[in-house]
Scaffold this motif. Structure first.
Motif, PDB file in Angstrom:
ATOM      1  N   LYS A   1      -7.083  -0.135  -3.173  1.00 19.39           N
ATOM      2  CA  LYS A   1      -5.726  -0.558  -2.767  1.00 19.39           C
ATOM      3  C   LYS A   1      -4.966  -1.267  -3.891  1.00 19.39           C
ATOM      4  CE  LYS A   1      -6.259  -1.054   2.223  1.00 19.39           C
ATOM      5  NZ  LYS A   1      -6.034  -1.966   3.357  1.00 19.39           N
TER       6      LYS A   1
ATOM      7  N   ASN B   1      -2.722  -0.253  -5.626  1.00 14.28           N
ATOM      8  CA  ASN B   1      -1.294   0.101  -5.616  1.00 14.28           C
ATOM      9  C   ASN B   1      -0.571  -0.465  -4.394  1.00 14.28           C
ATOM     10  OD1 ASN B   1      -1.412   1.588  -8.015  1.00 14.28           O
ATOM     11  ND2 ASN B   1      -2.194   3.404  -6.942  1.00 14.28           N
ATOM     12  N   ASP B   2      -1.318  -0.956  -3.396  1.00 12.53           N
ATOM     13  CA  ASP B   2      -0.704  -1.530  -2.179  1.00 12.53           C
ATOM     14  C   ASP B   2      -1.041  -3.015  -2.140  1.00 12.53           C
ATOM     15  OD1 ASP B   2       0.374  -2.086   0.261  1.00 12.53           O
ATOM     16  OD2 ASP B   2      -0.828  -0.618   1.383  1.00 12.53           O
TER      17      ASP B   2
ATOM     18  N   ARG C   1       0.472  -5.662  -0.892  1.00 14.43           N
ATOM     19  CA  ARG C   1       0.592  -6.431   0.350  1.00 14.43           C
ATOM     20  C   ARG C   1      -0.651  -6.242   1.219  1.00 14.43           C
ATOM     21  NH1 ARG C   1       5.999  -5.833   3.763  1.00 14.43           N
ATOM     22  NH2 ARG C   1       6.724  -6.885   1.858  1.00 14.43           N
ATOM     23  N   SER C   2      -1.047  -4.994   1.438  1.00 13.66           N
ATOM     24  CA  SER C   2      -2.245  -4.741   2.238  1.00 13.66           C
ATOM     25  C   SER C   2      -3.478  -5.305   1.556  1.00 13.66           C
ATOM     26  CB  SER C   2      -2.400  -3.230   2.450  1.00 13.66           C
ATOM     27  OG  SER C   2      -3.565  -2.951   3.195  1.00 13.66           O
TER      28      SER C   2
ATOM     29  N   ASP D   1      -9.708  -1.231   7.406  1.00 16.04           N
ATOM     30  CA  ASP D   1     -10.349  -0.379   6.396  1.00 16.04           C
ATOM     31  C   ASP D   1     -11.752  -0.030   6.889  1.00 16.04           C
ATOM     32  OD1 ASP D   1      -8.180  -0.787   4.460  1.00 16.04           O
ATOM     33  OD2 ASP D   1      -8.983  -2.829   4.319  1.00 16.04           O
TER      34      ASP D   1
END
Length: 401
Positions: free
Chosen positions: A29, A31-32, A34-35, A85
């Motif tokens: 993750k 690239n994400d 916030r998550s 996840d």
């Protein structure tokens, strides 16, 4: 006990699993952001929860309420992570470690089922739950996790019960062995006390035997010697010879008494003949005729019984010489159906029997001890001016007739 069985599984491995999954989440993750931040926050919360509720408080591991809160809180955090996840399903082994390691029965069964449900949810995360088939597959996956793991928990419980039963049995055996050792030690102590008492009783019996023998041999012999030496003033030759003979006889009897041997007169003659010999020698010393009578059929007697009757006759005659001032003495040995009786009677001055018998000298006491030790009976009858009668009886040997 279970913490000692799995020390690394419940203290180190959960942190390793969480660290690996955290690194994997960052890679997946990156690239994400916030998550990723939410996931990292949940991972940090899980680490802090394990650290605060378990690692830093070892004493809490033995407290069921604390461990229930710990496992429930950890599963809640892991459940949220699995929902976000699915790969966090790989953390569920740590949940099993804790459920098996710190929860007591029956909470262990519930904890294992909850961990298995989280693991099944992670495995079925890609299943479409909006359709009937999808729901069936989802629940089938849950059951495939829950049933085996709860079954394993049940078997583990049975093994624990068997171990507990074995430990209790070992404790019971150990306690029984301890009590047995204590009993054996007590028995040994009592045995030693009995040996000591028996030894003391043996010493006392030997002292009493020697006292009786000394009285019946040395004391009577010395008394006779003194009498003869006093009479030697008138007839020196005869009385001195009698005193010397009496001294030799007394010395010989004393030696035999030390060695617990029968008197010489009983070694070579029957009891009736030994009594006749005693009476003859007594008559020669004191010039008082003794009429000896034997009645009944001669029966075999134990050696101790013959000795007791012989000593009784000697003591009775000695008392006549010292106290009675008699002119006639009768000695009767009677063989009866089941006993042998000895009677010694004189026509002397007599005495108050009750007083003397209760407070008399050692001679009467020794006489009674000898006879009663053989289950016999001793009777003394006397009145002032009416003479004295002493009767002793002892049982014959079984089957003598």
């Amino acid at each position: 006990m279970e913490e000692r069985r799995w020390p690394l599984l419940v203290t180190v491995v959960p942190y390793v699993l969480l660290a690996v999954l955290t690194v994997g989440t960052v890679i997946i993750k990156h690239n994400d952001l916030r998550s990723l931040a939410v996931d990292l926050g949940l991972c940090a919360l899980a680490a802090l929860w394990m650290l605060g509720m378990f690692t830093l408080h070892p004493a809490w591991r033995e407290r069921t309420p604390h461990m229930l809160v710990f496992v429930a809180g950890l599963l809640l955090i892991v459940g949220v992570l699995v929902h976000r996840d699915p790969w966090f399903g790989f953390f569920t082994p740590a949940g099993y470690f804790y459920a098996f390691g710190v929860l007591p029965w029956p909470w262990k069964l519930l904890g294992v089922a909850a961990v298995a449900a989280v693991a099944g949810a992670a495995q079925a995360s890609t299943v479409d739950k909006t359709t009937t088939v999808g729901l069936a597959i989802f629940f089938a996956v849950l059951l495939a996790n829950i049933l085996p793991m709860t079954g394993f928990a049940w078997l583990d419980r049975q093994q624990d019960q068997r171990n507990d039963a074995r430990n209790h049995a070992l404790q019971d055996v150990s306690e029984a062995n301890r009590r047995l050792e204590a009993t054996l030690a007590e028995n040994a102590k009592l045995h030693q006390q009995l040996l000591d008492q028996a030894r003391e009783a043996g010493v006392l019996d030997e002292r009493q035997r020697m006292a009786r023998e000394i009285h019946d041999t040395l004391a009577q012999g010395l008394t006779g010697i003194i009498t003869q030496l006093q009479a030697a003033e008138n007839e020196p030759s005869r009385h001195v010879e009698a005193a010397i003979a009496l001294a030799r006889e007394s010395l010989n009897e004393a030696r035999r008494s030390v060695h617990a041997l029968r008197p010489g007169s009983l070694d070579s003659a029957r009891l009736s003949d030994a009594l006749a010999d005693v009476a003859k020698r007594w008559t020669a010393l004191h010039n008082i005729e003794v009429q000896v009578t034997t009645t009944g059929t001669t029966l075999p007697l134990p050696p101790d019984a013959e000795l007791a009757l012989l000593r009784t006759a000697q003591e009775a005659l000695a008392n006549v010489a010292k106290h009675a001032q008699a002119t006639r003495v009768g000695l009767t040995l009677s063989y009866l159906e089941d006993k042998v009786a000895l009677d010694v009677r004189d026509d002397g001055k007599g005495f108050q029997a009750g007083v003397v018998d209760g407070e008399g000298g050692f001679g009467l006491i020794a006489m009674r001890q000898r006879i009663e030790a053989l289950d016999g009976r001793l009777q003394i009858e006397s009145e002032p001016g009416a003479g004295t009668a002493i009767s002793a009886s002892v049982p014959v040997l079984p089957g003598a007739r």
